[in-house]
Design an enzyme around this catalytic site. Structure first.
Site, PDB file in Angstrom:
ATOM      1  N   LYS A 115      -0.921 -11.472   0.100  1.00  0.00           N
ATOM      2  CA  LYS A 115      -0.040 -10.310   0.357  1.00  0.00           C
ATOM      3  C   LYS A 115      -0.114  -9.972   1.840  1.00  0.00           C
ATOM      4  CE  LYS A 115      -0.690  -9.187  -4.429  1.00  0.00           C
ATOM      5  NZ  LYS A 115      -0.760  -8.204  -5.501  1.00  0.00           N
ATOM      6  N   HIS A 134       8.266 -12.053  -7.142  1.00  0.00           N
ATOM      7  CA  HIS A 134       7.039 -11.263  -7.315  1.00  0.00           C
ATOM      8  C   HIS A 134       7.414  -9.803  -7.570  1.00  0.00           C
ATOM      9  CE1 HIS A 134       3.228  -9.306  -6.569  1.00  0.00           C
ATOM     10  NE2 HIS A 134       2.648 -10.482  -6.747  1.00  0.00           N
ATOM     11  N   GLU A 187       6.190  -7.094  -6.650  1.00  0.00           N
ATOM     12  CA  GLU A 187       6.185  -6.208  -5.474  1.00  0.00           C
ATOM     13  C   GLU A 187       7.470  -6.381  -4.679  1.00  0.00           C
ATOM     14  OE1 GLU A 187       2.347  -7.289  -3.868  1.00  0.00           O
ATOM     15  OE2 GLU A 187       1.378  -6.357  -5.597  1.00  0.00           O
ATOM     16  N   GLU A 239       2.980 -12.365 -14.738  1.00  0.00           N
ATOM     17  CA  GLU A 239       2.178 -11.318 -14.115  1.00  0.00           C
ATOM     18  C   GLU A 239       2.586  -9.949 -14.654  1.00  0.00           C
ATOM     19  OE1 GLU A 239       0.499 -12.600 -10.130  1.00  0.00           O
ATOM     20  OE2 GLU A 239       2.557 -12.029  -9.690  1.00  0.00           O
ATOM     21  N   SER A 291      -5.076  -9.044 -11.625  1.00  0.00           N
ATOM     22  CA  SER A 291      -6.507  -8.735 -11.628  1.00  0.00           C
ATOM     23  C   SER A 291      -7.356  -9.865 -12.212  1.00  0.00           C
ATOM     24  CB  SER A 291      -6.772  -7.408 -12.364  1.00  0.00           C
ATOM     25  OG  SER A 291      -6.100  -6.352 -11.704  1.00  0.00           O
ATOM     26  N   GLY A 348      -3.249  -5.660  -9.328  1.00  0.00           N
ATOM     27  CA  GLY A 348      -3.949  -4.803  -8.379  1.00  0.00           C
ATOM     28  C   GLY A 348      -4.526  -3.541  -8.995  1.00  0.00           C
ATOM     29  N   ASN A 404      -2.656 -15.367  -3.344  1.00  0.00           N
ATOM     30  CA  ASN A 404      -1.602 -14.611  -2.653  1.00  0.00           C
ATOM     31  C   ASN A 404      -2.288 -13.505  -1.854  1.00  0.00           C
ATOM     32  OD1 ASN A 404       0.531 -12.996  -1.878  1.00  0.00           O
ATOM     33  ND2 ASN A 404       1.056 -12.327  -3.970  1.00  0.00           N
TER      34      ASN A 404
END
Ligand code: PGA
Length: 260
Positions: free
Chosen positions: A18, A102, A104, A174, A220, A180, A16
């Site tokens: 992003k 997701h 985010e 996740e 990560s 991240g 991904n």
């Protein structure tokens, strides 16, 4: 039948990007990875989720078996929804999957469980594969409610989904506190949550559906920890953010996912 069903395999490494890379950088990545695919293990399905403006071009490029995912998709159908792109449009561009839910998107774009469920339904109806993301935040982890959070997210997102439709769905666990941040879930924590998700799917659908559904770890994941994470029996691969930007790192992660 969705083409993903024909060659369903549990081991998946998905990248991904992003909101990263220019179109030229995206082309370069695809050309390098396309060539590298000849030496990648053939028991691992490779997926990449580039930014939306590049999807059509990359889907139509020489991608040597790499599947293409959108990072998101509209909850609406085709129509008067300025700025949206729908599951039907993605399918018409040759896109194979969409990431849905997701963290985010949930946090920065107010995507509620209800919206996530609508997106799942749109994708399934359009024949687009779904990569359904779920994960708890740090506060939930600290208070020990991670299983409740994940279960609630899955109940909502998979409402009305049949076991047959699950053949087009991949789940990505996740933990938000690991995305991240450089902080990864330990192999034990990942194993525990993936086992929980597998059991939940067996209860919600049936054992066969649960065993055929890929459950990916994200947060990560990188070459130095991929081996350890992917050896956990219910961890079928990874959804890779930062480390997918670099083709060398991404190849190492793909190799780590082979034959577990
Ligand atoms: P990360 O992102 O690998 O950079 O932590 C994972 C993700 O958000 O999918």
């Amino acid at each position: 039948m969705h083409k993903y069903q024909i060659s369903k395999m549990r081991n998946i490494v998905a990248g991904n990007w992003k909101s990263n890379k220019s179109i030229n950088e995206a082309r370069e990545w695809m050309s390098v990875m396309g060539e590298a695919m000849d030496s990648m293990p053939n028991d691992v399905r490779v997926i990449i989720a580039p930014p939306a403006p590049y999807l059509s071009e990359l889907a139509g490029s020489d991608r040597n078996g790499i599947l293409i995912a959108a990072q998101q998709v509209s909850a609406f159908s085709d129509g008067a929804y300025t700025g949206e792109f729908t599951a039907n449009m993605l399918v018409s561009c040759g896109v194979d999957f969409a990431l849905v839910g997701h963290s985010e998107r949930r946090a920065d774009f107010n995507e509620s469980d209800e919206i996530v469920a609508k997106k799942v339904r749109r994708c399934i109806d359009a024949g687009l594969g779904v990569m359904l993301c779920c994960g708890e935040n740090l506060a939930s982890r600290d208070e020990g409610s991670q299983e409740t959070v994940i279960k609630e997210q899955l109940i909502s997102a998979l409402e009305g989904v049949s076991s047959e439709e699950m053949t087009g769905v991949v789940v990505a666990y996740e933990p938000i506190w690991a995305i991240g941040t450089g902080r990864t879930a330990s192999a034990d924590q990942a194993a525990e949550m993936h086992r929980f998700i597998r059991h939940y799917l067996a209860d919600r659908f049936d054992a066969d559906t649960a065993s055929k559904t890929s459950i990916l770890y994200g947060g990560s994941c990188k070459p130095s920890n991929a081996d350890e994470l992917f050896t956990c029996s219910d961890v079928d691969g990874g959804l890779i953010g930062g480390a997918s930007l670099d083709t060398a790192d991404f190849q190492l992660i793909i190799k780590s996912d082979s034959s577990y």
